[in-house]
Design a protein around this motif. Structure first.
Motif, PDB file in Angstrom:
ATOM      1  N   CYS A   2     -44.610  46.829   7.293  1.00  0.00           N
ATOM      2  CA  CYS A   2     -45.173  48.046   6.703  1.00  0.00           C
ATOM      3  C   CYS A   2     -46.415  48.493   7.459  1.00  0.00           C
ATOM      4  O   CYS A   2     -46.609  49.679   7.729  1.00  0.00           O
ATOM      5  N   ALA A  28     -38.722  50.652   1.020  1.00  0.00           N
ATOM      6  CA  ALA A  28     -40.147  50.945   0.857  1.00  0.00           C
ATOM      7  C   ALA A  28     -40.385  52.454   0.743  1.00  0.00           C
ATOM      8  O   ALA A  28     -41.169  52.908  -0.098  1.00  0.00           O
ATOM      9  N   TRP A  67     -35.295  47.297   4.602  1.00  0.00           N
ATOM     10  CA  TRP A  67     -36.574  47.228   3.900  1.00  0.00           C
ATOM     11  C   TRP A  67     -37.414  48.483   4.134  1.00  0.00           C
ATOM     12  O   TRP A  67     -38.186  48.886   3.250  1.00  0.00           O
TER      13      TRP A  67
END
Length: 353
Positions: A199, A261, A257
């Motif tokens: 992230c 997210a 992912w």
């Protein structure tokens, strides 16, 4: 370095650790000490509160009952006989440790760069070496979460966890029958840090700090499987799916992912806008409710109270918040926004409200 200096210089029978941004109840060490002395235990721990700071300056505390119920007894047990303790006990600061035990067993903190995540190896080595440990169902320790600048929200988090577990697993003192649970914890803990780092680097693995940690993790888990210390089937169903998908296709794992997210934070943005100035009530305290409450707290959203249809839960406390019946919650006024955390019965609950 400072932690190790404290262990060497301390004069008391037991050592307690309080991180600089946390605080403890005034009677914490007295109660833990009484238990430790009565059992002659190497380590005694209580449970804790997670403290979340919200955007308006308020704080919200929730109970963290991470200790399995069967271990919350008045007697001590040996981690040699119950090595699964490695998989669920990873905190260092909600307990006390016998100083002579630490000194005689040469248990100190790794002095790795960044001063982060050294609690991993320390705690795992305590459990590897201890003869008697005990856990209490008492909340003493107040642990601040998502504090700006915290080491857990650092782009170097993958490097930190790599350094910690590599140092631990290279220690010849680790007993073979403890390794299964250490590898279980490593398999999921590393991926948690990996997703955070993804992230922070924009999901471009080339920008990630310490890429050698990824190949080390893959090799270490494969070696553990080959040597018979660990199997994917040892993990819970969700964790097993997560770890297996990473090993099957890392690129697809990263893409998945990233999409999750983005979708999650799109939802969060819409939720904040829809709530506006109203107070938030979460309906449901089951698995989905628990996950939702933690997610909201991590994102600085205040939950006013909880609602549950289970009559036995009404007027009880959960996560430090009062649980109301649906009827009682509607008597609070009309300036509320309900968030339903129930996968199977959400439509009926919406109709009920």
């Amino acid at each position: 370095y400072q932690m190790n200096l404290g262990i060497r210089e301390a004069k008391g029978e037991y050592i307690g650790i309080v991180e600089t941004d946390d605080y403890v109840d005034p009677d914490m060490f007295e109660i833990l000490y009484q238990r430790a002395v009565s059992l002659n235990a190497d380590m005694v721990k209580g449970v804790l509160y997670d403290v979340y700071g919200l955007s308006d300056g308020k704080e919200k505390e929730i109970y963290v009952d991470y200790i399995p119920e069967r271990y919350l007894t008045d007697v001590a047990f040996s981690p040699d006989e119950q090595p699964d303790v490695h998989d669920w006990d990873g905190n260092i600061w909600n307990g006390i440790y016998k100083r002579d035990f630490l000194i005689n067993k040469k248990i100190y903190f790794q002095e790795t760069p960044g001063a982060s995540y050294q609690d991993i190896a320390f705690q795992q080595m305590v459990l590897n070496e201890a003869d008697k440990v005990s856990f209490m169902h008492a909340h003493f320790y107040h642990y601040r979460k998502v504090r700006p600048g915290a080491s857990t929200w650092n782009p170097k988090c993958v490097r930190y966890i790599y350094d910690a577990y590599r140092g631990l697993l290279e220690d010849p003192r680790i007993k073979d029958h403890h390794k299964k649970y250490i590898y279980m914890r490593l398999s999921t803990a590393f991926l948690y840090e990996f997703r955070k780092a993804l992230c922070m680097c924009g999901y471009n693995i080339e920008n990630m700090e310490c890429p050698e940690a990824i190949s080390w993790y893959r090799d270490e888990i494969k070696r553990a499987i080959h040597d018979g210390f660990f199997r994917f089937s040892d993990l819970s169903e969700w964790n097993q799916k997560d770890v297996v998908s990473f090993f099957a296709d890392m690129e697809s794992y990263i893409t998945c992912w990233k999409e999750r997210a983005e979708a999650l934070y799109d939802w969060l943005t819409k939720l904040k806008k829809e709530i506006g100035n109203r107070k938030l009530i979460v309906f449901g305290t089951g698995q989905y409710g628990q996950m939702l409450i933690r997610f909201l707290m991590r994102n600085a959203i205040w939950v006013e109270c909880l609602v549950d249809n289970q009559k036995g839960n009404n007027n009880t406390q959960y996560f430090g918040m009062k649980i109301l019946s649906a009827v009682d919650s509607t008597r609070q006024g009309n300036d509320y926004f309900y968030l339903i955390a129930n996968k199977k019965s959400w439509a009926q609950i919406q109709t009920q409200l």
